[in-house]
Write an enzyme that holds these catalytic residues in place. Structure first.
Site, mmCIF file in Angstrom:
data_model
loop_
_atom_site.group_PDB
_atom_site.id
_atom_site.type_symbol
_atom_site.label_atom_id
_atom_site.label_comp_id
_atom_site.label_asym_id
_atom_site.label_seq_id
_atom_site.Cartn_x
_atom_site.Cartn_y
_atom_site.Cartn_z
ATOM 1 N N TYR A 182 70.019 79.086 -30.619
ATOM 2 C CA TYR A 182 69.144 78.352 -29.267
ATOM 3 C C TYR A 182 68.855 76.915 -29.480
ATOM 4 O O TYR A 182 68.215 76.568 -28.546
ATOM 5 C CB TYR A 182 68.094 79.432 -29.302
ATOM 6 C CG TYR A 182 68.388 80.872 -28.858
ATOM 7 C CD1 TYR A 182 68.792 81.189 -27.887
ATOM 8 C CD2 TYR A 182 68.252 81.815 -30.010
ATOM 9 C CE1 TYR A 182 69.046 82.594 -27.540
ATOM 10 C CE2 TYR A 182 68.580 83.007 -29.969
ATOM 11 C CZ TYR A 182 69.057 83.608 -28.799
ATOM 12 O OH TYR A 182 69.296 84.796 -28.566
ATOM 13 N N HIS A 193 70.214 81.817 -19.420
ATOM 14 C CA HIS A 193 70.205 82.106 -20.632
ATOM 15 C C HIS A 193 70.724 80.820 -21.149
ATOM 16 O O HIS A 193 71.603 80.007 -21.016
ATOM 17 C CB HIS A 193 71.436 83.337 -20.806
ATOM 18 C CG HIS A 193 70.976 84.761 -20.052
ATOM 19 N ND1 HIS A 193 69.992 85.450 -20.706
ATOM 20 C CD2 HIS A 193 71.266 85.083 -19.074
ATOM 21 C CE1 HIS A 193 69.713 86.323 -19.975
ATOM 22 N NE2 HIS A 193 70.665 86.299 -18.833
#
Length: 140
Positions: free
Chosen positions: A21, A96
């Site tokens: 991430y 996302h």
């Protein structure tokens, strides 16, 4: 108004699994998207919760007020029929950070995508900015 919702674990952005991430925090995302919103003349509000019911309540609020929604539902993407049922009442873009289709097989399934205006996956936190631009350009 565009409501930007973030689901479970996104409060840990920048700390949790940075190899997937990245190191950008949720506060960083909010600052960048907030600045872009000001440049584009859009009103945005940011909220994050680790609780499904809270996210649903916020979606209901958006529906009552005619707000558009940008949502990163986190793990609820793959599990929450209840969140999907709430989201059918609003125009929303699903975001996302990682490419969910290039990860574990269960992540490729979204209960939300079939009812979303659009889905942005795998472009990092820039996906939030792209979703905002999409909503703003739609009304321009």
């Amino acid at each position: 108004m565009i409501l930007v919702l973030n689901g479970p674990n996104l409060n840990r952005l920048g700390k949790r699994q940075p190899e997937i991430y990245g190191h950008t925090t949720l506060a960083d995302v909010e600052a960048r998207v907030g600045e872009l919103a000001r440049e584009l003349g859009a009103a945005v509000e940011f909220r994050q919760s680790n609780h499904e019911g809270q996210l649903i309540d916020w979606v209901h609020e958006a529906a009552e007020n005619g707000w558009q929604v940008i949502i990163n539902p986190g793990g609820y993407t793959h599990t929450s029929v209840a969140l999907r049922d709430a989201l059918v009442e609003v125009e929303f873009i699903e975001v996302h950070i990682s490419n969910v289709h290039a990860r574990e097989p269960f992540r490729a399934h979204s209960y939300l995508s079939p009812v979303a205006k659009g889905v942005i996956a795998g472009l990092g936190t820039k996906g939030y900015e792209l979703a905002l631009r999409s909503f703003v350009e739609e009304v321009s």
